[in-house]
Design a protein around this motif. Sequence first.
Motif, short mmCIF file in Angstrom:
data_model
loop_
_atom_site.label_atom_id
_atom_site.label_comp_id
_atom_site.label_asym_id
_atom_site.label_seq_id
_atom_site.Cartn_x
_atom_site.Cartn_y
_atom_site.Cartn_z
N GLY A 297 1.98 10.06 -2.13
CA GLY A 297 2.07 8.38 -1.64
C GLY A 297 2.18 7.78 -2.64
O GLY A 297 2.01 6.50 -2.32
N LYS A 298 1.45 7.64 -3.58
CA LYS A 298 1.21 6.56 -4.40
C LYS A 298 1.83 5.97 -5.08
O LYS A 298 3.00 5.17 -5.11
CB LYS A 298 -0.03 7.10 -5.56
CG LYS A 298 -1.27 6.83 -5.45
CD LYS A 298 -2.31 7.57 -6.47
CE LYS A 298 -3.93 7.51 -6.08
NZ LYS A 298 -4.30 6.71 -5.37
N ILE A 299 2.84 6.78 -5.56
CA ILE A 299 4.71 6.82 -5.73
C ILE A 299 5.22 5.62 -4.75
O ILE A 299 5.60 4.82 -4.84
CB ILE A 299 5.60 7.98 -6.20
CG1 ILE A 299 5.01 8.54 -7.60
CG2 ILE A 299 6.71 7.58 -6.75
CD1 ILE A 299 5.51 10.17 -7.50
N PHE A 300 5.12 6.53 -3.46
CA PHE A 300 6.32 5.31 -2.09
C PHE A 300 5.89 3.77 -2.42
O PHE A 300 5.61 3.18 -2.05
CB PHE A 300 5.63 6.79 -1.54
CG PHE A 300 6.04 5.41 -0.13
CD1 PHE A 300 7.53 5.66 0.88
CD2 PHE A 300 5.18 4.98 0.59
CE1 PHE A 300 7.59 4.60 1.30
CE2 PHE A 300 5.70 4.35 2.30
CZ PHE A 300 7.53 4.88 2.30
N ASN A 301 3.90 3.83 -2.28
CA ASN A 301 3.22 2.96 -2.27
C ASN A 301 3.95 1.31 -3.81
O ASN A 301 4.32 0.72 -3.13
CB ASN A 301 2.24 2.78 -2.13
CG ASN A 301 1.48 3.07 -0.95
OD1 ASN A 301 2.23 3.12 0.31
ND2 ASN A 301 0.48 3.77 -0.71
N GLU A 302 3.66 2.58 -4.43
CA GLU A 302 4.33 1.52 -5.93
C GLU A 302 5.62 1.56 -5.86
O GLU A 302 6.10 0.03 -6.42
CB GLU A 302 4.18 2.49 -6.65
CG GLU A 302 2.55 2.65 -7.64
CD GLU A 302 2.09 1.77 -8.08
OE1 GLU A 302 2.45 0.65 -8.09
OE2 GLU A 302 1.05 1.91 -8.11
#
Length: 324
Positions: A297-302
Amino acid sequence: MNEKTLLGIIVPCYNEEAVLPETFKVLTHVLENLVDEQKIDQRSFILFVDDGSADTTWLLIEQKAEKTARIKGLKLSRNFGHQNALIAGMETISRSTDCIITIDADLQDDANVIPEFIDRFYEGCDVVYGVRRSRDEDTIFKKQSAMAFYRLMGKLGVQLVPNHADFRLLSQRAVLELMKYREENLFLRGIIPMLGYPSAKVYYDRQKRYAGESKYPLKKMLAFAADGITSFSIVPIKVVMSIGFLLVLIGAGIAVYALIVWLLDHTISGWTSLILSIWLVGGMQLIAIGVIGEYIGKIFNETKKRPRYTIETATYKTRQEKDS
């Protein structure tokens, strides 16, 4: 001592109408004393960043900004979160100030130690941390959970300053270097020690909130801690993997035990431990998926690279237009 040092104090605000009148008074008094002592430039100011408040916070900032040049305001279009509000303020004034100080609007951080921050700045420190002397006023749960969090972060290799929140001074070069960190998931308490610039600590006694309600209930505190951990370390994934290997070993042991019981003809129909094993493994799988999902999820946001914040309006722009 350089009397031309221009200081900007950044104050993030979210639904702070109850405390703002006192905050204006306290911070303006501190700023004017520093100007009178010729420690800072007379153009030094306080920037209040309204992080999408739903009350009269922005109205109060606008009204105060019209009356005094010491107060400036920045209004975000919606609530982007405390860390992003701080970044918005820093990016806005980073090139027009020699140093900045960030402090929350609730007056729990002692503004009276700001002169000590300035003294450490003149001694050559690019970063000055405001650190609580003790947590005696906290509940036992909050005190122990905070200490456990600092210990855990230390074991994960994250450099944190214990009992320090977001009350700090940063020199212009420290702020400009901080702006190079473009990640979406901000955890400033972990990023700023990574800058490596000369630093110092100033200790103070944390006060009770002057008015209003805390913006960090238990749920938000836990989410903030989780963000801090997952933003700086992949250890949780490694822990889940280790637990997976351990469960495989336990499963192998149970299989050997079951084989021995079967050979001895002592099998029991509907063996309870089988069900327990299924629940245990199933639970661990869900946890593992959840931990991995958090990182994905964090990678997606980044990867979306959306802006951290959107500025709706700023009072100092209006004032500059009038001056011109």
